[in-house]
Design a protein around this motif. Structure first.
Motif, PDB file in Angstrom:
ATOM      1  N   THR A 153      -0.096   0.292  -4.239  1.00  0.00           N
ATOM      2  CA  THR A 153      -1.546   0.427  -4.414  1.00  0.00           C
ATOM      3  C   THR A 153      -2.096   1.554  -3.555  1.00  0.00           C
ATOM      4  OG1 THR A 153      -2.026  -1.165  -2.663  1.00  0.00           O
ATOM      5  CG2 THR A 153      -1.802  -2.035  -4.891  1.00  0.00           C
ATOM      6  N   LYS A 154      -3.198   2.104  -4.009  1.00  0.00           N
ATOM      7  CA  LYS A 154      -3.942   3.108  -3.242  1.00  0.00           C
ATOM      8  C   LYS A 154      -5.413   2.756  -3.401  1.00  0.00           C
ATOM      9  CE  LYS A 154      -4.674   8.032  -2.662  1.00  0.00           C
ATOM     10  NZ  LYS A 154      -4.363   9.361  -3.167  1.00  0.00           N
ATOM     11  N   ASP A 155      -6.108   2.629  -2.303  1.00  0.00           N
ATOM     12  CA  ASP A 155      -7.515   2.214  -2.315  1.00  0.00           C
ATOM     13  C   ASP A 155      -7.677   0.892  -3.063  1.00  0.00           C
ATOM     14  OD1 ASP A 155      -8.193   4.566  -0.912  1.00  0.00           O
ATOM     15  OD2 ASP A 155      -8.445   5.685  -2.786  1.00  0.00           O
ATOM     16  N   ASP A 156      -6.764  -0.036  -2.825  1.00  0.00           N
ATOM     17  CA  ASP A 156      -6.764  -1.377  -3.425  1.00  0.00           C
ATOM     18  C   ASP A 156      -6.613  -1.387  -4.947  1.00  0.00           C
ATOM     19  OD1 ASP A 156      -7.027  -2.668  -0.946  1.00  0.00           O
ATOM     20  OD2 ASP A 156      -9.199  -2.334  -0.962  1.00  0.00           O
TER      21      ASP A 156
ATOM     22  N   THR B 258       0.843  -1.200   0.000  1.00  0.00           N
ATOM     23  CA  THR B 258       0.000   0.000   0.000  1.00  0.00           C
ATOM     24  C   THR B 258       0.876   1.248   0.000  1.00  0.00           C
ATOM     25  OG1 THR B 258      -0.130   0.201   2.397  1.00  0.00           O
ATOM     26  CG2 THR B 258      -1.800  -1.188   1.307  1.00  0.00           C
TER      27      THR B 258
END
Length: 77
Positions: free
Chosen positions: A29-32, A5
């Motif tokens: 990743t950001k916000d999945d 993340t």
């Protein structure tokens, strides 16, 4: 491939960069959702110094290369 993340990546960026330099693909990743990929830039190929004759047979010049172009005869007088 390692996925991490954005929050985790900011805490451990140096280690992630080292892992990428060793060839590991790191996806952040950001916000999945994947938003960044860390990977090393491959070194540019050296093209110099050129070897003499390395283009032999690849370049041809027509026999009339230096002949005046018919469309420009008026300008050559």
């Amino acid at each position: 491939m390692q996925q991490i993340t954005l929050d985790e990546a900011t805490k451990d960026l140096l280690a992630l960069i080292e892992a990428a330099l060793e060839g590991e693909e790191i996806v952040i990743t950001k916000d999945d959702k994947p938003v960044l990929k860390l990977s090393p830039i491959s070194p540019a190929k050296k093209s110099w110094p050129a070897k003499a004759g390395s283009a032999k047979g690849l370049v041809t010049i027509s026999d009339d290369f230096d002949e005046p172009i018919a469309d420009f005869e008026d300008y050559l007088q």
